[in-house]
Design a protein around this motif. Structure first.
Motif, PDB file in Angstrom:
ATOM      1  N   TYR A 131       3.265   0.589  -1.021  1.00  0.00           N
ATOM      2  CA  TYR A 131       3.003  -0.818  -0.728  1.00  0.00           C
ATOM      3  C   TYR A 131       3.157  -1.693  -1.976  1.00  0.00           C
ATOM      4  O   TYR A 131       3.580  -2.846  -1.879  1.00  0.00           O
ATOM      5  N   LEU A 136       8.267  -5.738   3.059  1.00  0.00           N
ATOM      6  CA  LEU A 136       7.784  -5.382   4.396  1.00  0.00           C
ATOM      7  C   LEU A 136       7.120  -6.577   5.077  1.00  0.00           C
ATOM      8  O   LEU A 136       7.339  -6.828   6.260  1.00  0.00           O
ATOM      9  N   GLU A 137       6.299  -7.311   4.333  1.00  0.00           N
ATOM     10  CA  GLU A 137       5.650  -8.498   4.898  1.00  0.00           C
ATOM     11  C   GLU A 137       6.688  -9.534   5.313  1.00  0.00           C
ATOM     12  O   GLU A 137       6.577 -10.142   6.372  1.00  0.00           O
ATOM     13  N   GLY A 196       7.963  -8.859   8.565  1.00  0.00           N
ATOM     14  CA  GLY A 196       7.005  -8.943   9.660  1.00  0.00           C
ATOM     15  C   GLY A 196       6.136  -7.711   9.837  1.00  0.00           C
ATOM     16  O   GLY A 196       5.407  -7.605  10.818  1.00  0.00           O
ATOM     17  N   TYR A 197       6.182  -6.749   8.906  1.00  0.00           N
ATOM     18  CA  TYR A 197       5.348  -5.556   9.014  1.00  0.00           C
ATOM     19  C   TYR A 197       3.963  -5.826   8.463  1.00  0.00           C
ATOM     20  O   TYR A 197       3.782  -6.577   7.522  1.00  0.00           O
ATOM     21  N   SER A 198       2.978  -5.153   9.035  1.00  0.00           N
ATOM     22  CA  SER A 198       1.602  -5.244   8.578  1.00  0.00           C
ATOM     23  C   SER A 198       1.396  -4.261   7.431  1.00  0.00           C
ATOM     24  O   SER A 198       1.998  -3.186   7.410  1.00  0.00           O
ATOM     25  N   LEU A 199       0.548  -4.621   6.489  1.00  0.00           N
ATOM     26  CA  LEU A 199       0.237  -3.731   5.376  1.00  0.00           C
ATOM     27  C   LEU A 199      -1.153  -3.131   5.573  1.00  0.00           C
ATOM     28  O   LEU A 199      -1.965  -3.067   4.669  1.00  0.00           O
ATOM     29  N   ASP A 200      -1.424  -2.655   6.788  1.00  0.00           N
ATOM     30  CA  ASP A 200      -2.744  -2.130   7.144  1.00  0.00           C
ATOM     31  C   ASP A 200      -2.870  -0.625   6.974  1.00  0.00           C
ATOM     32  O   ASP A 200      -3.856  -0.029   7.393  1.00  0.00           O
ATOM     33  N   GLY A 254       5.765  -3.713  -0.526  1.00  0.00           N
ATOM     34  CA  GLY A 254       4.885  -4.539   0.300  1.00  0.00           C
ATOM     35  C   GLY A 254       5.409  -5.935   0.600  1.00  0.00           C
ATOM     36  O   GLY A 254       5.400  -6.382   1.749  1.00  0.00           O
ATOM     37  N   SER A 255       5.906  -6.643  -0.411  1.00  0.00           N
ATOM     38  CA  SER A 255       6.384  -8.016  -0.170  1.00  0.00           C
ATOM     39  C   SER A 255       7.595  -8.027   0.760  1.00  0.00           C
ATOM     40  O   SER A 255       7.721  -8.891   1.628  1.00  0.00           O
ATOM     41  N   PRO A 287       5.279   1.793   8.685  1.00  0.00           N
ATOM     42  CA  PRO A 287       6.154   0.770   9.270  1.00  0.00           C
ATOM     43  C   PRO A 287       7.056   1.364  10.347  1.00  0.00           C
ATOM     44  O   PRO A 287       7.753   2.330  10.117  1.00  0.00           O
TER      45      PRO A 287
END
Length: 116
Positions: free
Chosen positions: A17, A24-25, A28-32, A21-22, A36
């Motif tokens: 992440y 992926l965000e 539209g992906y969640s970083l929870d 991470g940036s 993915p």
């Protein structure tokens, strides 16, 4: 199995992440903490190897020639509900640009006779 065990490691996820991470965000992906696009697993086939057997449905054929040798080739396009359809998404490097993703499954080349 390798990806599944890596994803189970909190340090691996943290590093993943941090690096992606940036992007992926932006896509539209969640970083929870979830993987993915779903869990990173592949079904086990009858031979004990990971993979999926796909029996394609007929589609269409394109007759073409190679650039190097001008050899005649046929490209068969098939479909299967096991292979996702294409999707449109923003480019992670430029959200104003839309790109098309086309999932595919490739088989080996096969020599055959041309009937025409």
């Amino acid at each position: 199995a390798i990806l599944e065990s890596a994803w189970a490691d909190p340090e691996f996820r943290k590093s993943f992440y941090a690096q992606y991470g940036s992007k992926l965000e932006a896509m539209g992906y969640s970083l929870d903490g979830t993987f993915p696009g779903g869990a990173p697993s592949m079904p086990i086939g009858e031979d004990g190897k990971r993979g999926l057997t796909i029996v394609p449905e007929a589609g269409f054929v394109i007759k073409s020639r190679t650039i190097e040798t001008n050899e005649k080739v046929f490209i068969n396009f098939c479909k299967s509900p096991k292979v996702k359809s294409f999707s449109r998404e923003p480019d992670p490097n430029d959200p104003t640009v839309e790109r098309v993703r086309i999932p595919l499954s490739l088989g080996p080349a096969r020599n055959d006779l041309d009937k025409g």
